[in-house]
Design an enzyme around this catalytic site. Structure first.
Site, PDB file in Angstrom:
ATOM      1  N   GLU A  43       0.827  -1.214   0.000  1.00 35.65           N
ATOM      2  CA  GLU A  43       0.000   0.000   0.000  1.00 35.65           C
ATOM      3  C   GLU A  43       0.861   1.265   0.000  1.00 35.65           C
ATOM      4  O   GLU A  43       0.526   2.246  -0.643  1.00 35.65           O
ATOM      5  CB  GLU A  43      -0.978   0.012   1.188  1.00 35.65           C
ATOM      6  CG  GLU A  43      -2.139  -0.955   1.035  1.00 35.65           C
ATOM      7  CD  GLU A  43      -2.999  -0.681  -0.196  1.00 35.65           C
ATOM      8  OE1 GLU A  43      -3.060   0.471  -0.650  1.00 35.65           O
ATOM      9  OE2 GLU A  43      -3.584  -1.640  -0.726  1.00 35.65           O
ATOM     10  N   TYR A 126      -6.207   7.150   3.733  1.00 37.43           N
ATOM     11  CA  TYR A 126      -6.489   6.085   2.765  1.00 37.43           C
ATOM     12  C   TYR A 126      -5.760   4.788   3.154  1.00 37.43           C
ATOM     13  O   TYR A 126      -6.345   3.697   3.193  1.00 37.43           O
ATOM     14  CB  TYR A 126      -6.083   6.510   1.338  1.00 37.43           C
ATOM     15  CG  TYR A 126      -5.988   5.310   0.440  1.00 37.43           C
ATOM     16  CD1 TYR A 126      -7.150   4.729  -0.060  1.00 37.43           C
ATOM     17  CD2 TYR A 126      -4.758   4.705   0.172  1.00 37.43           C
ATOM     18  CE1 TYR A 126      -7.082   3.579  -0.824  1.00 37.43           C
ATOM     19  CE2 TYR A 126      -4.688   3.555  -0.587  1.00 37.43           C
ATOM     20  CZ  TYR A 126      -5.851   2.996  -1.086  1.00 37.43           C
ATOM     21  OH  TYR A 126      -5.788   1.856  -1.819  1.00 37.43           O
ATOM     22  N   ASP A 144      -9.710   5.431  -3.077  1.00 41.35           N
ATOM     23  CA  ASP A 144      -8.591   5.998  -3.850  1.00 41.35           C
ATOM     24  C   ASP A 144      -9.163   6.559  -5.156  1.00 41.35           C
ATOM     25  O   ASP A 144     -10.389   6.642  -5.325  1.00 41.35           O
ATOM     26  CB  ASP A 144      -7.492   4.950  -4.093  1.00 41.35           C
ATOM     27  CG  ASP A 144      -7.950   3.833  -5.018  1.00 41.35           C
ATOM     28  OD1 ASP A 144      -9.138   3.803  -5.401  1.00 41.35           O
ATOM     29  OD2 ASP A 144      -7.110   2.991  -5.386  1.00 41.35           O
TER      30      ASP A 144
END
Ligand code: SF4
Length: 340
Positions: A43, A126, A144
């Site tokens: 990520e 996020y 996103d």
């Protein structure tokens, strides 16, 4: 006619069924319970970066640092060296800082909630939501750019981004199911990356085509709408190639700020006005024709390149080792220009 709630849960069900059959196969996706370290590593790398660019770096980092402790123990300079070329270097420094906090203060374990993850270096809203959902099955709302596009089309949101961000997040949260929230987040991302693409969404093949308001209204190609972005400012700078006995003078940028801690060829400041020269001590300088252009998130840079002969005080690297020494992309462009 289906009620709103029924539509929302049907969207989630259809997406999960599609994800099981057609979701992307990616190196950080494994069956069963996911390793938070791998989810976190992927990520962080995927922030502002394409899947194709991330895959080789992800594999390299897992080979070098198979768990959070090995990453924490590695020197920061080494981590920056291996990150070189992936861009957004603050991520690499935060990655290292985060690994240290997790290894030192948390006994090598990542916090298992969105709120706990948010406290770690380099983990924003996020990323915290994504790790909590994917690694720990917390029902978070993961939004996103791909998800914003899908949500704006599913709900036919015509208000432009970025103002519509909060609305899109709220709408996405109404879709997120109690069961398999992590898979649902990845399904939304995959739909955006492979079916609901920016330019030509393949609505006929879409698993939620019959539930999509944008498609029904025929406005899907125009969504999401965006306020006009301001043009990027252009900054200028000078960069100096000082050579002596087959070696080239290099230095390390300050820890804080753009490309912090990365290797560079000596440069002037990069500004919109006159950068002023800051040549290292050396012999005669020759300006090379043309400029090197490189675009960062907030500005575009044009560098003029000067070549001179040493000696001088500082760190030197052999010319033929420069391209593998861990320079960021903008400096590699300069090196290639001089070597060409
Ligand atoms: Fe996107 Fe079309 Fe599917 Fe709607 S129907 S979500 S616009 S691909």
């Amino acid at each position: 006619m289906l009620k709103t709630q029924e539509i929302e849960s049907k969207i989630a069900l259809n997406l999960l069924a599609w994800f099981d059959k057609s979701g992307r196969t990616l190196p950080w996706r494994t069956r069963g319970k996911r390793d938070p370290y791998k989810v976190w590593l992927a990520e962080i790398m995927l922030q502002q970066t394409t899947v194709a660019a991330v895959i080789p770096y992800y594999r390299k980092f897992l080979d070098l640092y198979p768990d959070v402790r090995t990453l924490a123990q590695a020197p920061l300079e080494e981590v920056l060296h291996h990150w070189a070329g992936l861009g957004y270097y603050a991520r690499a420094r935060n990655l290292h800082a985060c690994a240290n906090v997790v290894a030192r203060d948390n006994g090598g374990k990542f916090p298992e909630t969105e709120a706990g993850l948010l406290k770690l270096p380099g983990i924003g809203a996020y990323t915290a939501a994504a790790i909590a959902a994917i690694a720990f099955d917390e029902k978070t709302t993961v939004v996103d750019g791909n998800v914003e596009r899908v949500a704006s089309r599913l709900f036919a949101v015509t208000a432009p981004l970025p103002k519509s961000k909060t609305k899109l997040k709220t709408l996405t949260s109404t879709l997120t199911p109690e069961q398999r929230p992590g898979d649902f987040a990845e399904a939304m991302m995959d739909l955006g990356a492979t079916v609901c693409t920016p330019k030509s969404p393949d609505c006929k093949a879409c698993p939620v085509g019959d539930l999509c308001q944008g498609f029904e209204k025929g406005i899907q190609d125009t969504l999401p709408r965006r306020d006009k972005a301001k043009p990027r400012p252009v900054r200028r700078g000078f960069v100096y190639w000082l050579e002596d006995n087959g070696k080239v003078l290099v230095r390390r940028r300050p820890e804080k700020g753009l490309l912090g801690g990365m290797l560079e060829l000596p440069t002037s400041v990069w500004v919109e006005g006159d950068p002023g020269h800051a040549k290292p001590a050396g012999g005669k300088w020759q300006k090379l024709d043309g400029t090197i252009g490189h675009t960062f998130t907030h500005f575009h840079l044009e560098l003029e390149v000067f070549k001179g002969q040493g000696p001088a005080e500082g760190q030197w690297i052999a010319k033929d080792e420069l391209l593998s020494a861990g320079f960021p992309t903008v400096m590699k462009k300069v090196i290639r220009k001089v070597l060409s």
